[in-house]
Design a protein around this motif. Structure first.
Motif, mmCIF file in Angstrom:
data_model
loop_
_atom_site.group_PDB
_atom_site.id
_atom_site.type_symbol
_atom_site.label_atom_id
_atom_site.label_comp_id
_atom_site.label_asym_id
_atom_site.label_seq_id
_atom_site.Cartn_x
_atom_site.Cartn_y
_atom_site.Cartn_z
ATOM 1 N N GLY A 98 26.358 -16.151 57.242
ATOM 2 C CA GLY A 98 25.744 -16.264 58.560
ATOM 3 C C GLY A 98 26.743 -16.054 59.685
ATOM 4 N N HIS A 99 27.920 -16.683 59.565
ATOM 5 C CA HIS A 99 28.959 -16.523 60.591
ATOM 6 C C HIS A 99 29.415 -15.065 60.690
ATOM 7 N N ASP A 100 29.581 -14.417 59.531
ATOM 8 C CA ASP A 100 30.069 -13.035 59.531
ATOM 9 C C ASP A 100 29.039 -12.076 60.102
ATOM 10 N N VAL A 101 27.762 -12.304 59.805
ATOM 11 C CA VAL A 101 26.711 -11.448 60.371
ATOM 12 C C VAL A 101 26.684 -11.606 61.886
ATOM 13 N N ALA A 102 26.801 -12.846 62.380
ATOM 14 C CA ALA A 102 26.810 -13.090 63.818
ATOM 15 C C ALA A 102 27.993 -12.402 64.489
ATOM 16 N N ALA A 103 29.175 -12.523 63.870
ATOM 17 C CA ALA A 103 30.368 -11.878 64.431
ATOM 18 C C ALA A 103 30.206 -10.362 64.457
ATOM 19 N N LEU A 104 29.605 -9.817 63.406
ATOM 20 C CA LEU A 104 29.358 -8.377 63.343
ATOM 21 C C LEU A 104 28.413 -7.945 64.456
ATOM 22 N N LEU A 105 27.320 -8.681 64.641
ATOM 23 C CA LEU A 105 26.358 -8.332 65.689
ATOM 24 C C LEU A 105 27.001 -8.442 67.078
ATOM 25 N N ARG A 106 27.832 -9.452 67.271
ATOM 26 C CA ARG A 106 28.511 -9.606 68.567
ATOM 27 C C ARG A 106 29.377 -8.376 68.858
ATOM 28 N N ASP A 107 30.115 -7.925 67.847
ATOM 29 C CA ASP A 107 30.957 -6.741 68.034
ATOM 30 C C ASP A 107 30.117 -5.496 68.302
ATOM 31 N N ILE A 108 28.974 -5.407 67.640
ATOM 32 C CA ILE A 108 28.093 -4.255 67.857
ATOM 33 C C ILE A 108 27.559 -4.263 69.282
ATOM 34 N N PHE A 109 27.051 -5.413 69.727
ATOM 35 C CA PHE A 109 26.467 -5.509 71.069
ATOM 36 C C PHE A 109 27.499 -5.238 72.160
ATOM 37 N N GLU A 110 28.762 -5.592 71.887
ATOM 38 C CA GLU A 110 29.816 -5.400 72.885
ATOM 39 C C GLU A 110 30.527 -4.063 72.735
ATOM 40 N N GLY A 111 29.982 -3.197 71.857
ATOM 41 C CA GLY A 111 30.488 -1.835 71.746
ATOM 42 C C GLY A 111 31.797 -1.670 71.005
ATOM 43 N N ARG A 112 32.176 -2.659 70.176
ATOM 44 C CA ARG A 112 33.443 -2.563 69.456
ATOM 45 C C ARG A 112 33.297 -1.928 68.078
ATOM 46 N N ILE A 113 32.068 -1.679 67.644
ATOM 47 C CA ILE A 113 31.823 -1.072 66.326
ATOM 48 C C ILE A 113 30.919 0.144 66.501
ATOM 49 N N ASP A 114 31.343 1.262 65.971
ATOM 50 C CA ASP A 114 30.550 2.489 66.105
ATOM 51 C C ASP A 114 30.276 3.157 64.758
ATOM 52 N N ARG A 115 30.555 2.439 63.662
ATOM 53 C CA ARG A 115 30.274 2.983 62.328
ATOM 54 C C ARG A 115 29.845 1.841 61.406
ATOM 55 N N PRO A 116 29.074 2.141 60.356
ATOM 56 C CA PRO A 116 28.611 1.088 59.446
ATOM 57 C C PRO A 116 29.774 0.391 58.756
ATOM 58 N N LEU A 117 29.727 -0.931 58.703
ATOM 59 C CA LEU A 117 30.759 -1.718 58.047
ATOM 60 C C LEU A 117 30.190 -2.419 56.824
ATOM 61 N N ARG A 118 31.046 -2.639 55.833
ATOM 62 C CA ARG A 118 30.668 -3.300 54.589
ATOM 63 C C ARG A 118 31.618 -4.473 54.363
ATOM 64 N N ARG A 119 31.081 -5.681 54.353
ATOM 65 C CA ARG A 119 31.908 -6.889 54.225
ATOM 66 C C ARG A 119 31.513 -7.649 52.966
ATOM 67 N N ASP A 120 32.459 -7.749 52.017
ATOM 68 C CA ASP A 120 32.247 -8.501 50.776
ATOM 69 C C ASP A 120 32.866 -9.886 50.975
ATOM 70 N N VAL A 121 32.025 -10.935 51.027
ATOM 71 C CA VAL A 121 32.537 -12.296 51.240
ATOM 72 C C VAL A 121 33.090 -12.885 49.955
ATOM 73 N N GLY A 122 32.814 -12.252 48.816
ATOM 74 C CA GLY A 122 33.337 -12.725 47.543
ATOM 75 C C GLY A 122 32.608 -13.951 47.020
ATOM 76 N N CYS A 123 33.067 -14.451 45.878
ATOM 77 C CA CYS A 123 32.453 -15.627 45.256
ATOM 78 C C CYS A 123 33.511 -16.355 44.428
ATOM 79 N N THR A 124 33.292 -17.644 44.220
ATOM 80 C CA THR A 124 34.275 -18.490 43.537
ATOM 81 C C THR A 124 33.596 -19.364 42.502
#
Length: 329
Positions: free
Chosen positions: A283-309
């Motif tokens: 949830g935190h990572d999706v929010a951070a991603l959307l914030r960067d998108i809305f503020e114009g800092r991302i212009d290409r699709p990103l793929r984030r693997d949060v991993g598992c333990t």
């Protein structure tokens, strides 16, 4: 015009004047209509989100983190539940897109052709979470179900478990559950273990009582297995409860594992071995991603693997008699 600007919290209006106008609006029960503003600015002020279920604690945790972060930016969430059905997701996506969200967040990477077509035509940021789809619609924040199951199977094999059964929902609805089952099968084959069994706990979504009933329905035939890999921690807790009621010794007679690192896995007795997929971090990572998108800092699709333990509990502890070499990677 002064009232309109004040209700939009425009700083050009004197602070005291704004306070008086807001006070009067509250007294009158007046709710500011943002339709015209949204039309003018092309910003609706909300992000649409689909979840398979609102009863699942992990999905709720992701939603809470996402909601909290976006609310700091003045963005609200519009939520829809798919009930684990891609056809229902298609219906929701059509309804949500009609309300012009600023972005659309979907849970999982399985969608109908119609859903993919609507999203391609929408022209808004798309994020798929809780999965790492091979053919993403846009941005991705998730983890590999196959990797998570490999951790479980390797752990069981290193504890001398050979005969594994997967406990999950009936095939066809829960796509992530199906991926977990496939992951168990692939990992077991890679380690040279016998064919993995399947215990059907009923149509998705399944919970504690479904795990309990599925285990009870197996009766003494459960003795053909020495380990159960459950699709989620609540299902594992149901199986554990039924096993203890039958007088089985856990983990001596049977090892049981879950998935998701739910609270129930941490407080059960014995504690359930599980996999932490960092539901809140998604949830935190999706929010951070959307914030960067809305503020114009991302212009290409990103793929984030949060991993598992792997979180080793007491439902699998057993002195190892035969070590199995872990899979590469």
């Amino acid at each position: 015009m002064t009232v309109s600007r004040a209700l939009r919290n425009d700083p050009s209006v004197n602070k005291n004047t704004r306070m008086r106008i807001h006070s009067t609006a509250r007294h009158m029960g007046y709710v500011y209509d943002t339709t015209a503003q949204a039309f003018r600015t092309q910003k609706s002020g909300f992000v649409a989100v689909t979840l398979p279920s609102v009863n699942n604690a992990n999905f709720a945790e992701t939603f809470r983190a996402l909601s909290y972060e976006l609310e700091q930016d003045g963005v609200q969430l519009l939520l829809g539940s798919t009930h684990y059905r891609v056809e229902k997701e298609e219906q929701l996506v059509r309804q949500l897109l009609a309300r012009k969200p600023e972005a659309l967040v979907l849970t999982g990477g399985h969608h109908t052709g119609a859903t993919r077509d609507m999203i391609a035509a929408a022209g808004i940021p798309i994020v798929e979470m809780w999965d790492l789809p091979a053919d993403p619609l846009g941005h991705v924040v998730g983890f590999s179900n196959a990797d998570a199951m490999r951790l479980i199977v390797e752990h069981l094999a290193n504890s001398s478990r050979q005969k594994i059964a997967f406990v999950g929902a009936s095939l066809g609805a829960d796509m992530r559950g199906a991926e977990r089952r496939d992951g168990v099968i692939q990992a077991a084959r890679a380690l040279g273990l016998p064919e993995v069994g399947f215990i059907d706990a009923g149509p998705a979504p399944i919970s504690m009582r479904h795990g309990f009933s599925a285990f009870e329905n197996c009766g003494r035939t459960i003795a053909q297995y020495d380990a159960l890999v459950c699709v989620s921690d609540p299902v594992a807790f149901g199986c554990l409860s039924a096993a203890l009621r039958m007088g089985l010794r856990i983990p001596d007679d049977l090892a049981i594992t879950g998935f998701g690192h739910f609270e129930v896995a941490q407080v059960s007795n014995p504690r359930i071995t599980t996999v932490d997929v960092q539901a809140d971090q998604i949830g935190h990572d999706v929010a951070a991603l959307l914030r960067d998108i809305f503020e114009g800092r991302i212009d290409r699709p990103l793929r984030r693997d949060v991993g598992c333990t792997l979180i080793q509990g007491e439902t699998t502890q057993m002195p190892p008699r035969q070590m199995v070499k872990p899979l590469a990677g």
